[in-house]
Each structure stands twice: as C-alpha cells, then as structure tokens.
Motif scaffolding. Structure first.
Motif, PDB file in Angstrom:
ATOM      1  N   TYR A 195      13.716 -82.560  75.081  1.00  9.28           N
ATOM      2  CA  TYR A 195      14.568 -82.270  73.788  1.00  9.28           C
ATOM      3  C   TYR A 195      14.177 -81.095  72.780  1.00  9.28           C
ATOM      4  O   TYR A 195      14.718 -80.476  72.559  1.00  9.28           O
ATOM      5  CB  TYR A 195      14.476 -83.736  72.988  1.00  9.28           C
ATOM      6  CG  TYR A 195      15.292 -84.848  73.805  1.00  9.28           C
ATOM      7  CD1 TYR A 195      16.300 -84.532  74.723  1.00  9.28           C
ATOM      8  CD2 TYR A 195      15.258 -86.051  73.545  1.00  9.28           C
ATOM      9  CE1 TYR A 195      17.105 -85.542  75.483  1.00  9.28           C
ATOM     10  CE2 TYR A 195      15.804 -87.108  73.810  1.00  9.28           C
ATOM     11  CZ  TYR A 195      16.957 -86.828  74.671  1.00  9.28           C
ATOM     12  OH  TYR A 195      17.620 -87.884  75.582  1.00  9.28           O
ATOM     13  N   LEU A 196      12.841 -81.385  72.744  1.00 11.26           N
ATOM     14  CA  LEU A 196      12.282 -80.211  71.655  1.00 11.26           C
ATOM     15  C   LEU A 196      12.197 -78.815  72.135  1.00 11.26           C
ATOM     16  O   LEU A 196      12.643 -78.061  71.305  1.00 11.26           O
ATOM     17  CB  LEU A 196      10.739 -80.715  71.187  1.00 11.26           C
ATOM     18  CG  LEU A 196       9.955 -79.980  70.156  1.00 11.26           C
ATOM     19  CD1 LEU A 196      10.687 -79.854  68.938  1.00 11.26           C
ATOM     20  CD2 LEU A 196       8.594 -80.418  70.053  1.00 11.26           C
ATOM     21  N   VAL A 209       9.659 -75.244  63.869  1.00 10.80           N
ATOM     22  CA  VAL A 209       8.993 -76.590  64.449  1.00 10.80           C
ATOM     23  C   VAL A 209       7.546 -76.312  64.714  1.00 10.80           C
ATOM     24  O   VAL A 209       6.669 -77.044  64.859  1.00 10.80           O
ATOM     25  CB  VAL A 209       9.422 -76.792  65.947  1.00 10.80           C
ATOM     26  CG1 VAL A 209      10.914 -77.281  65.594  1.00 10.80           C
ATOM     27  CG2 VAL A 209       9.223 -75.710  66.986  1.00 10.80           C
ATOM     28  N   SER A 210       6.943 -75.012  64.361  1.00  8.06           N
ATOM     29  CA  SER A 210       5.600 -74.745  64.616  1.00  8.06           C
ATOM     30  C   SER A 210       4.815 -75.149  63.243  1.00  8.06           C
ATOM     31  O   SER A 210       5.606 -75.065  62.238  1.00  8.06           O
ATOM     32  CB  SER A 210       5.384 -73.437  64.688  1.00  8.06           C
ATOM     33  OG  SER A 210       4.085 -73.041  65.080  1.00  8.06           O
ATOM     34  N   LEU A 211       3.714 -75.495  63.214  1.00  6.31           N
ATOM     35  CA  LEU A 211       2.949 -75.729  62.150  1.00  6.31           C
ATOM     36  C   LEU A 211       2.100 -74.575  61.779  1.00  6.31           C
ATOM     37  O   LEU A 211       1.514 -74.652  60.681  1.00  6.31           O
ATOM     38  CB  LEU A 211       1.557 -76.743  62.472  1.00  6.31           C
ATOM     39  CG  LEU A 211       2.117 -78.154  62.749  1.00  6.31           C
ATOM     40  CD1 LEU A 211       1.130 -78.947  63.331  1.00  6.31           C
ATOM     41  CD2 LEU A 211       3.053 -78.629  61.987  1.00  6.31           C
ATOM     42  N   ILE A 212       2.425 -73.251  62.506  1.00  2.00           N
ATOM     43  CA  ILE A 212       1.773 -72.205  61.925  1.00  2.00           C
ATOM     44  C   ILE A 212       2.637 -71.422  61.078  1.00  2.00           C
ATOM     45  O   ILE A 212       3.867 -71.342  61.247  1.00  2.00           O
ATOM     46  CB  ILE A 212       1.520 -71.424  63.285  1.00  2.00           C
ATOM     47  CG1 ILE A 212       0.240 -71.666  63.944  1.00  2.00           C
ATOM     48  CG2 ILE A 212       0.791 -69.912  62.526  1.00  2.00           C
ATOM     49  CD1 ILE A 212      -0.194 -70.981  65.318  1.00  2.00           C
ATOM     50  N   LEU A 213       2.297 -70.851  59.881  1.00  2.00           N
ATOM     51  CA  LEU A 213       3.043 -70.161  58.955  1.00  2.00           C
ATOM     52  C   LEU A 213       3.455 -68.767  59.464  1.00  2.00           C
ATOM     53  O   LEU A 213       2.554 -67.983  60.068  1.00  2.00           O
ATOM     54  CB  LEU A 213       2.532 -70.269  57.679  1.00  2.00           C
ATOM     55  CG  LEU A 213       2.254 -71.274  57.078  1.00  2.00           C
ATOM     56  CD1 LEU A 213       1.587 -71.276  55.676  1.00  2.00           C
ATOM     57  CD2 LEU A 213       3.433 -72.237  56.807  1.00  2.00           C
ATOM     58  N   PRO A 214       4.529 -68.341  59.963  1.00  2.00           N
ATOM     59  CA  PRO A 214       5.020 -67.052  60.286  1.00  2.00           C
ATOM     60  C   PRO A 214       4.662 -65.722  59.606  1.00  2.00           C
ATOM     61  O   PRO A 214       4.761 -64.790  60.451  1.00  2.00           O
ATOM     62  CB  PRO A 214       6.404 -67.113  60.821  1.00  2.00           C
ATOM     63  CG  PRO A 214       6.905 -67.988  59.629  1.00  2.00           C
ATOM     64  CD  PRO A 214       5.882 -68.895  59.389  1.00  2.00           C
ATOM     65  N   ASP A 215       4.810 -65.702  58.326  1.00  2.00           N
ATOM     66  CA  ASP A 215       4.812 -64.414  57.431  1.00  2.00           C
ATOM     67  C   ASP A 215       3.364 -63.962  57.162  1.00  2.00           C
ATOM     68  O   ASP A 215       3.540 -63.213  56.475  1.00  2.00           O
ATOM     69  CB  ASP A 215       5.783 -64.850  56.200  1.00  2.00           C
ATOM     70  CG  ASP A 215       7.072 -65.146  56.764  1.00  2.00           C
ATOM     71  OD1 ASP A 215       7.482 -64.636  57.871  1.00  2.00           O
ATOM     72  OD2 ASP A 215       7.640 -65.798  56.103  1.00  2.00           O
ATOM     73  N   ASN A 216       2.336 -64.780  57.286  1.00  2.00           N
ATOM     74  CA  ASN A 216       1.066 -64.331  56.907  1.00  2.00           C
ATOM     75  C   ASN A 216      -0.064 -64.646  57.925  1.00  2.00           C
ATOM     76  O   ASN A 216      -0.092 -65.763  58.530  1.00  2.00           O
ATOM     77  CB  ASN A 216       0.698 -65.149  55.588  1.00  2.00           C
ATOM     78  CG  ASN A 216      -0.496 -64.699  54.971  1.00  2.00           C
ATOM     79  OD1 ASN A 216      -0.922 -63.852  55.267  1.00  2.00           O
ATOM     80  ND2 ASN A 216      -0.447 -65.039  53.570  1.00  2.00           N
ATOM     81  N   ASP A 217      -0.590 -63.521  58.567  1.00  2.00           N
ATOM     82  CA  ASP A 217      -1.467 -63.698  59.406  1.00  2.00           C
ATOM     83  C   ASP A 217      -2.920 -64.202  58.706  1.00  2.00           C
ATOM     84  O   ASP A 217      -3.716 -64.973  59.773  1.00  2.00           O
ATOM     85  CB  ASP A 217      -2.072 -62.277  60.031  1.00  2.00           C
ATOM     86  CG  ASP A 217      -0.880 -61.809  60.794  1.00  2.00           C
ATOM     87  OD1 ASP A 217       0.236 -62.714  61.103  1.00  2.00           O
ATOM     88  OD2 ASP A 217      -0.742 -60.393  61.075  1.00  2.00           O
ATOM     89  N   GLY A 402       2.592 -77.678  73.650  1.00  2.00           N
ATOM     90  CA  GLY A 402       3.133 -78.857  73.488  1.00  2.00           C
ATOM     91  C   GLY A 402       4.915 -78.684  73.380  1.00  2.00           C
ATOM     92  O   GLY A 402       5.642 -79.636  73.326  1.00  2.00           O
ATOM     93  N   THR A 403       5.177 -77.422  72.958  1.00  2.00           N
ATOM     94  CA  THR A 403       6.603 -76.848  72.763  1.00  2.00           C
ATOM     95  C   THR A 403       7.302 -75.991  73.625  1.00  2.00           C
ATOM     96  O   THR A 403       8.450 -75.865  73.674  1.00  2.00           O
ATOM     97  CB  THR A 403       6.814 -76.479  71.444  1.00  2.00           C
ATOM     98  OG1 THR A 403       5.979 -75.227  71.402  1.00  2.00           O
ATOM     99  CG2 THR A 403       6.447 -77.323  70.313  1.00  2.00           C
ATOM    100  N   GLY A 404       6.414 -75.645  74.891  1.00  2.00           N
ATOM    101  CA  GLY A 404       7.012 -74.740  75.731  1.00  2.00           C
ATOM    102  C   GLY A 404       5.848 -74.862  76.931  1.00  2.00           C
ATOM    103  O   GLY A 404       4.868 -74.930  76.772  1.00  2.00           O
TER     104      GLY A 404
END
Length: 413
Positions: A195-196, A209-217, A402-404
């Motif tokens: 489903y996910l 759905v990711s726990l990682i923030l996308p805009d800041n490395d 876990g998501t792909g």
C-alpha cells in the motif's frame, strides 16, 4: 560474496592460527604465534570502540570463536581491519602482501572488475602443489576460478547476492507478534508495505513519507547551548576564516564578531546518513560502545584551495580527517554562518578510500564551514599508529529502506 566472506576468510584465519583440518604449514611459514593473536584480539576489541556503530556490529574473539561472525562481520574485518592488524605479524611479509591482494580482489569484485591473473597466487601458499595438502583446496577456492566468467555471464555481483533478501526478511521479522498465526502478521506486513509503495508511486509523496528532511543536507540536532561565549582563540580562528572568504582586515572582523554564539553538539548529514556528535557533547565512558558519541570521534572533511597546474590556476579539493570539536552558529551582516571547529589529523592529504592512510598525531584546530564535513569515519590503532577507515567509496551497498525495493548504487565518492 558469501564464498569469500563465509568460507575463504574463515579458512584463512584457521590457516594462520594453525587450526585448519590438523594441517601444518608444510614448507611455508604463515602461522602466527598464539601470543601475537592475543595482541590482535586486544587490538580488535580496542578498535571497535573507535568504529561507528553503523559500520559493523561488535566483533568477538577472531582467533578462537567465529560463531557470531556474519558475512557482514567478515567483510568488515577482512577488508578494513585485517590489513592493519596483521601488518608485521606474519613471519614473512609476503603473506601480508597476499592478504592485501586478496582484499584488493574483494574490493574489485564490489566494483564489478576482476581477472584470472589476480587470484592465481592463492594456490601457491596454501596448496603448494602437494597431494597431501589437497584439503586446502576446498570448493570455495575452486569457485574463485569461475568468478570472472560468472560476472561476465550474470552481470555485477550485487544482482545475484542475498544480502538484500536477508534485509527484506529481517524487516518482516519485526511484524511477528502471534505465535499461533504468524503468517497472518506477515501477510499484513507485506500488504501494508505494498500500500505504502503504491501511494508513493501514484501521488509522488516520497518526501512526505520519509523521515528525512528534503531541503537541508545538514540538520542540527540538540543538545545545544543558546548563549555560548567562545574564548579569544576561537574568535580569532573564526575571524581568520571569514577574512579568507570576504577579505579585509582581521582585526576589524574580530571587532564585529558577536560575543555570543549558538553552540550545537550534533549534526545529521542527509546524503551520507551520518549522525555525528561533537567532542564537546561527549561525556560518556570510553568503555561504552556508542561510536557516534566517542570522545575521539574522527570525521572526514574537504578543504578547497587554489593551485597553479600547467600555468592555469585551478581549484583543488583536499581530503582531510579530524575531530569535530564544536559547531558554531552565528549571524553576521544579516547572514547566517554554520562553522565547524576541527582538530585535524596529520595524514598528509591522503585519501583513505584510495590508499592506506595513517597518522600518529593531531594538528592545531581550524575553523571551516560545516558543509565541508562529509561524514564520520572509523580508525584502527596498531603498533602505536592509527589507520583511517573510510567507507566512502564506490562499493555496492545493499539497503532495504522499507518503502521501496531499492539498492543503493554506491557510497557517494
């Protein structure tokens, strides 16, 4: 890879300890004395305290007990630890050279390249073309002769290895809650995972759905000190760095620096997925194995400088290693600066992903921008010298997120 990691690597250790099927060394002399193995055992235990926990699990007694060693454990030991821990430990240096060449072959396999000529030497030292020593010619040794052809026919090693499936099964083990109907738990876990995955693909919500923030490395994490007063030496280093960026007089820059800064003690690097505690944040016992908060945690960073090559001024990036002591946040002239106070290791600018990199002392601390810090590394101490362990390379690395159903192509160079 299991042929190397679960068969050949343990077999070599048994040869070196004199415990391989009751065989002696024949006309060779590759066995390492017991008292030297005791030193190797102690150095291995001390080394693990300086290795990030994400690199490898705790390694037990390598000489006497291999039961707790997984393929991943053997991989880390044979590739990163053995070349350093066994240096100058063999009666003849040719055996250490052979070990390093075998490690080179394993690395080449992970980089998808290998030739027949690179593996012929293994027969000479342990088989010795003696019929009485045929037990040394185990099936995995014969299998090495087919590696190059198998790669040509089956494509890169990672396309057929089982590490991915192991991680996939490991994920679903956490879903087992019922002893009576465990298959029901597994069915639901597979269904909800599907489903996910479909939601991510259909609505393009990977970032949500990711726990990682996308805009800041580089994400700063607590603990922190909101009102930190840097000492004069730290302020001078900051002023010197800003002078390199914008020019001007250092005394004027120093006079305009804020007297109060924000001190952060942990940073998470998104791309490298490393979480690094600074030296100022560590108050735990050195005996505790949490490598992300060791007192002597060493990080990798890069410095940019200009060099005249063939009459042309070019920008060159130099790989360095050092201890991340502090992270300073300050505002200056309407801009925000994230700076790292680092105590460099004297490595001579060598890159540990390309050659053995050693150091025995640290240099004077410097200030650089936090974005130059690329990740956390490990280190091995042997014979009074430290060897850098840098996993930042183009080795294939299996990972199930876990998501792909994705496998990381490499650890970015």
């Amino acid at each position: 890879m299991h042929m190397f990691l679960k068969n050949i690597a343990p077999m070599l250790v048994k040869h070196w300890t004199g415990k391989f099927k009751g065989m002696d060394t024949g006309k060779e002399d590759y066995q390492i004395a017991d008292h030297i193995w005791a030193e190797i055992r102690e150095e291995t235990a001390a080394t693990i305290a300086n290795i990030p926990a994400a690199f490898v699990r705790v390694l037990r007694n390598i000489a006497d007990d291999h039961t707790s060693f997984t393929a991943e454990s053997w991989s880390f030991w044979i590739i990163y630890l053995a070349p350093t821990l066994l240096r100058s430990r063999f009666p003849n240096a040719k055996y250490h050279k052979h070990l390093c060449e075998l490690v080179w072959i394993i690395k080449k396999m992970l980089q998808f390249l290998i030739t027949h000529a690179e593996i012929n030497e293994l027969e000479w030292y342990y088989y010795q073309h003696d019929e009485s020593r045929l037990p040394a010619c185990t099936l995995p040794i014969h299998g090495m002769l087919h590696i190059a052809d198998d790669i040509r026919q089956c494509r890169p090693v990672w396309t057929t290895w089982t590490f991915f499936l192991e991680r996939y099964c490991q994920k679903f083990k956490t879903a087992l809650k019922s002893r009576v109907q465990p298959w029901g738990n597994l069915n639901k876990e597979v269904l909800y995972t599907a489903y996910l995955q479909q939601m991510v693909l259909r609505y393009d919500v990977q970032e949500e759905v990711s726990l990682i923030l996308p805009d800041n490395d580089y994400v700063l994490w607590p603990p922190r000190v909101m009102s930190y007063n840097p000492d004069h030496n730290e302020r001078v280093k900051v002023a010197s760095y800003i002078k390199e960026l914008i020019g001007g007089r250092q005394t004027i820059i120093l006079a305009h620096l804020p007297t109060v800064m924000v001190l952060w003690k942990k940073v998470h690097i998104q791309n490298g997925r490393d979480s690094i505690w600074t030296h100022s944040a560590t108050r735990r016992s050195m005996k505790q194995r949490n490598s992300l908060s060791e007192l002597d945690k060493v990080t990798e960073y890069e410095l940019e400088y200009e060099n005249c090559i063939n009459g042309v001024l070019q920008v060159v990036w130099l790989v360095q290693y050092g201890r991340l002591k502090k992270i300073l946040w300050l505002g200056l002239a309407g801009k925000t600066l994230l700076l790292a106070l680092i105590q460099p290791c004297q490595t001579g600018g060598r890159d540990a992903t390309k050659e053995e990199t050693h150091y025995s002392r640290n240099l004077v601390s410097i200030i650089t921008v936090l974005q130059n810090v690329k990740g956390v590394i490990g280190r091995v101490e042997s014979c009074g010298e430290w060897t850098i362990i840098d996993r930042r390379s183009n080795f294939a690395k299996p990972a199930f997120n876990g998501t792909g159903y994705n496998t990381d192509e490499s650890e970015a160079d």
